[in-house]
Design an enzyme around this catalytic site. Structure first.
Site, short mmCIF file in Angstrom:
data_model
loop_
_atom_site.label_atom_id
_atom_site.label_comp_id
_atom_site.label_asym_id
_atom_site.label_seq_id
_atom_site.Cartn_x
_atom_site.Cartn_y
_atom_site.Cartn_z
N ASP A 23 1.67 -4.12 -9.98
CA ASP A 23 0.21 -4.08 -9.93
C ASP A 23 -0.25 -4.01 -11.38
OD1 ASP A 23 -2.47 -3.45 -9.79
OD2 ASP A 23 -2.21 -1.56 -8.68
N LYS A 87 -7.35 -7.06 -18.80
CA LYS A 87 -7.39 -7.87 -17.58
C LYS A 87 -8.75 -8.55 -17.40
CE LYS A 87 -6.54 -7.29 -12.60
NZ LYS A 87 -6.05 -6.29 -11.61
N GLU A 187 -4.43 -8.74 -4.49
CA GLU A 187 -4.34 -7.28 -4.36
C GLU A 187 -4.65 -6.79 -2.93
OE1 GLU A 187 -6.84 -6.02 -7.60
OE2 GLU A 187 -5.43 -6.80 -9.06
N ASP A 211 -11.62 -1.40 -2.47
CA ASP A 211 -10.85 -1.04 -3.67
C ASP A 211 -11.79 -0.58 -4.79
OD1 ASP A 211 -9.32 -0.90 -5.97
OD2 ASP A 211 -8.31 -2.82 -5.68
P1 ADP Z 1 -7.55 0.06 -11.60
O1 ADP Z 1 -7.25 -0.59 -10.31
O2 ADP Z 1 -8.87 -0.34 -12.17
O3 ADP Z 1 -6.44 -0.07 -12.59
P2 ADP Z 1 -7.03 2.71 -10.46
O4 ADP Z 1 -6.93 2.32 -9.05
O5 ADP Z 1 -5.80 3.17 -11.15
O6 ADP Z 1 -7.77 1.63 -11.34
O7 ADP Z 1 -8.14 3.87 -10.52
C1 ADP Z 1 -8.41 4.61 -11.67
C2 ADP Z 1 -9.62 5.46 -11.43
O8 ADP Z 1 -9.36 6.41 -10.39
C3 ADP Z 1 -10.04 6.26 -12.65
O9 ADP Z 1 -11.43 6.15 -12.85
C4 ADP Z 1 -9.65 7.69 -12.27
O10 ADP Z 1 -10.50 8.64 -12.91
C5 ADP Z 1 -9.90 7.67 -10.78
N1 ADP Z 1 -9.22 8.76 -10.09
C6 ADP Z 1 -7.91 9.05 -10.12
N2 ADP Z 1 -7.65 10.14 -9.39
C7 ADP Z 1 -8.84 10.57 -8.87
C8 ADP Z 1 -9.24 11.67 -8.05
N3 ADP Z 1 -8.38 12.56 -7.60
N4 ADP Z 1 -10.55 11.75 -7.70
C9 ADP Z 1 -11.44 10.86 -8.16
N5 ADP Z 1 -11.12 9.83 -8.95
C10 ADP Z 1 -9.84 9.67 -9.31
MG MG Z 2 -6.32 -1.61 -8.90
#
Ligand code: ADP
Ligand code: MG
Length: 616
Positions: A23, A87, A187, A211
């Protein structure tokens, strides 16, 4: 049954080569495999560390590159050498991202607005493909370290709305990182696979994948039938996510009177930003957050938090409505809701998404890992350990080629399901024509000049034949990754030429929308111009054939016939220069009427002569 390979040189047993699922996220990236014993997908992590690798790259003054947590430390202190969100730049030109250029704190070259973007760090330039390859290299290195075996094959996921260029760029990044990218998977499809959806042949389901990541929000409506995934619609906001939630918390605290003095203190603001993210995560499982910074008390209760993030959730829900509308479905038609992305850990998000669709959501898997887990399942399928699946997508715009008069001839209408193959036959316009130009276009307008040119190539080496005799078959093939291959083949001689279409730069969602809108606004105009061009082409062809006929048979025609023909030809010639379809039709008709009788008479004579000569 397990397959065991033997190394012929050494006689040793060879481990089956592993294919990893990756991913490659905007905020975080990770890698997963199917566990060799449990046969279940698992995200790779070292001992007790976490599986997520922040998608951040840092360059130090000596040219050393670090990726992940290590690089993330420099985000605030060295914004010029610390690259995040690469990205977002994949397959984009400066023109595509100009409106968001203030979002990026590093230097994006803006001198050439039409070609693919470059990022400047110090005196070096990097493409988004190279930057992504640094992240992939880091993931590959980690996986090799954990698995103690070389990793060279991967499945990489991309957002469902990624176009050809962006998919190709992702593939290229994989290649640069030393990975053979076996497939690019959407995705939402990967997330569904992780929940086991579609793994049974008899599974017929409609799925909504919600998502909410760090900086982007995507909603996709998918349908699975007979092991085939089809994307019915996608919607979202490419600048909405967890980062915005951190922002509103930060602003909430800043609005407090006693923080007025800190409003211009950059270090304080950066630290406050990090506290905001901590508070957000804390409130996903607890009711009150309390901390302090530089003597300021930071408090946030769950009810305050839920009030300030409501507008963000509302935006995502309205995207869900649009996606449903585009898919032509009602809420009741959605069988399963899959939650993806770190921000879906927020209980209020889950609650409101569930209320909107009127069903409980699927959230049993780690929302950070679910896409990578699904990619690992797809990798396993490709490794032959599971039956194969087709992944279907739809083309957002029509694809076609330029024909006579600059008209767009659509071979693959928009919303065609892919993978797909279509072919159509064309011919030459001139005697002895040895080459044919194939211009490939994307868009809904009737004239190619109003559409977007994807590629052009020449089919050469067509053997000399009278006009209309060669049969040139043009075929469009879109593979499961959504990459277009155009082939032209002259069927009588077998000469052929093909190209992979890699457009210069990608189209944003807005541009696709604009192109669709333009085709509607200009529909009437387009129909008129198409009719005119068709009339012109027909008239031109008749002029050419008549001219040829007269040259060959002038001796067999009366002076009156010759004069009358010449006059009508002149009138048609003149009509062709005027943009009047009806006039052209009338003059074409006239010339046809004049030439038909003597053409038939002469044909009869020729046939009679031929028969005589043959002594039948
Ligand atoms: P991407 O797909 O854009 O790479 P992710 O799916 O990894 O992103 O999500 C990252 C986001 O999730 C960040 O903004 C992070 O602060 C948030 N996040 C992670 N854990 C939590 C949580 N427990 N509660 C709320 N937000 C969260
Ligand atoms: Mg993602």
């Amino acid at each position: 049954m397990a397959k065991v390979g033997i190394n012929i040189a050494t006689g040793a047993l060879q481990k089956e080569e592993i294919i990893v699922g990756i991913d490659l996220g905007t905020t975080n990236s990770l890698i997963a495999i199917i566990h060799p014993e449990s046969k279940k997908p698992v995200a790779l992590k070292e001992h007790d560390s976490i599986s997520l690798v922040p998608s951040v790259i840092h360059f130090d003054d000596n040219g050393n590159i670090s990726v992940g947590e290590e690089a993330k430390k420099y985000l605030l202190t060295e914004p010029g050498n610390t690259i995040f969100s690469a990205k977002r730049l994949m397959g984009k030109s400066y023109k595509d991202i100009r409106d968001h250029s203030s979002f990026f704190s590093y230097k994006i070259i803006d001198s050439e607005t039409e070609s693919l973007v470059k990022i400047q760090v110090g005196n070096k330039f990097y493409s988004p493909v190279e930057l992504s390859s640094f992240i992939l290299k880091e993931l590959k290195k980690r996986a090799e370290h954990i698995l103690k075996t070389p990793v060279t094959k991967a499945v990489i996921t991309v957002p469902a709305y990624f176009n050809d260029t962006q998919r190709q760029a992702t593939r290229d990044a994989g290649k640069l990182a030393g990975l053979d990218v076996l497939r690019i998977v959407n995705e939402p499809t990967a997330a569904s696979l992780a929940y086991g959806l579609g793994l049974q042949k008899e599974d017929h389901k409609t799925i909504a994948v919600y998502d909410l990541g760090g900086g982007t929000f995507d909603i996709s409506i998918l349908r699975i039938a007979n092991g085939i995934f089809e994307v019915l619609s996608t919607n979202g906001d490419t600048y909405l996510g967890g980062d915005d939630i951190d922002n509103v918390i930060q602003n909430f605290w800043l609005q407090k009177e006693e923080m007025n003095s800190e409003k211009n203190n950059k270090d304080f603001l950066n630290a406050l930003r990090l506290k905001a993210e901590t508070a957000k995560k804390w409130l996903s499982s607890k009711n009150d957050f309390e901390d302090e910074l530089n003597g300021h008390r930071l408090k946030l209760s769950i009810s305050e938090f839920e009030i300030i993030i409501q507008p963000i959730i509302d935006k995502t829900i309205s995207c869900c409505k649009s996606a449903l509308k585009d898919s032509g479905l009602q809420k009741d038609n959605i069988d399963v809701i899959v939650m993806v992305g770190g921000s879906t850990r927020i209980p209020l998000v889950k609650k409101q998404v569930s209320e909107f669709f009127g069903k409980p959501v699927n959230d049993s898997l780690d929302p950070d890992e679910v896409v990578a887990l699904g990619a690992a399942i797809q990798a396993d399928i490709l490794a032959g350990n599971n039956k194969d699946f087709l992944l279907l997508d739809i083309t957002p715009l029509s694809l076609g080629i330029e024909t006579m008069g600059g008209l767009m001839d659509v071979l693959m209408p928009r919303n065609s399901k892919i993978p797909a193959k279509v072919a159509r036959q064309y011919t030459t316009q001139k005697d002895g024509q040895g080459a044919m130009k194939i211009g490939v276009y994307q868009g809904e307008r009737d004239l190619v000049k109003d559409n977007r040119k994807l590629a052009e190539f020449n089919l050469t080496g067509i053997p000399g034949m009278p006009a209309g005799l060669p049969k040139v078959e043009v075929s469009f093939l879109i593979n499961a990754d959504g990459i277009l291959v155009v082939k032209a083949k002259e069927l009588r001689s077998g000469v052929e030429q093909s190209i992979h279409v890699q457009p210069q730069y990608g189209l944003s969602d807005e541009e696709v929308e604009q192109m669709l809108l333009a085709s509607i606004t200009h529909a009437k105009e387009d129909i008129d111009i198409r009719a005119l061009r068709e009339a012109q082409t027909e008239g031109e062809q008749l002029l050419r054939t008549t001219e040829k006929f007269i040259q060959k048979n002038s001796g067999k025609l009366s002076a009156h016939e010759l004069m009358e023909t010449a006059e009508t030809m002149q009138a048609l010639q003149l009509a062709l220069t005027m943009n009047d379809k009806n006039l052209i039709h009338a003059k074409t008709e006239e010339l046809n009427n004049i030439s038909r009788p003597y053409a038939e008479r002469i044909m009869d004579e020729v046939v009679a002569e031929a028969l005589k000569g043959k002594n039948v």
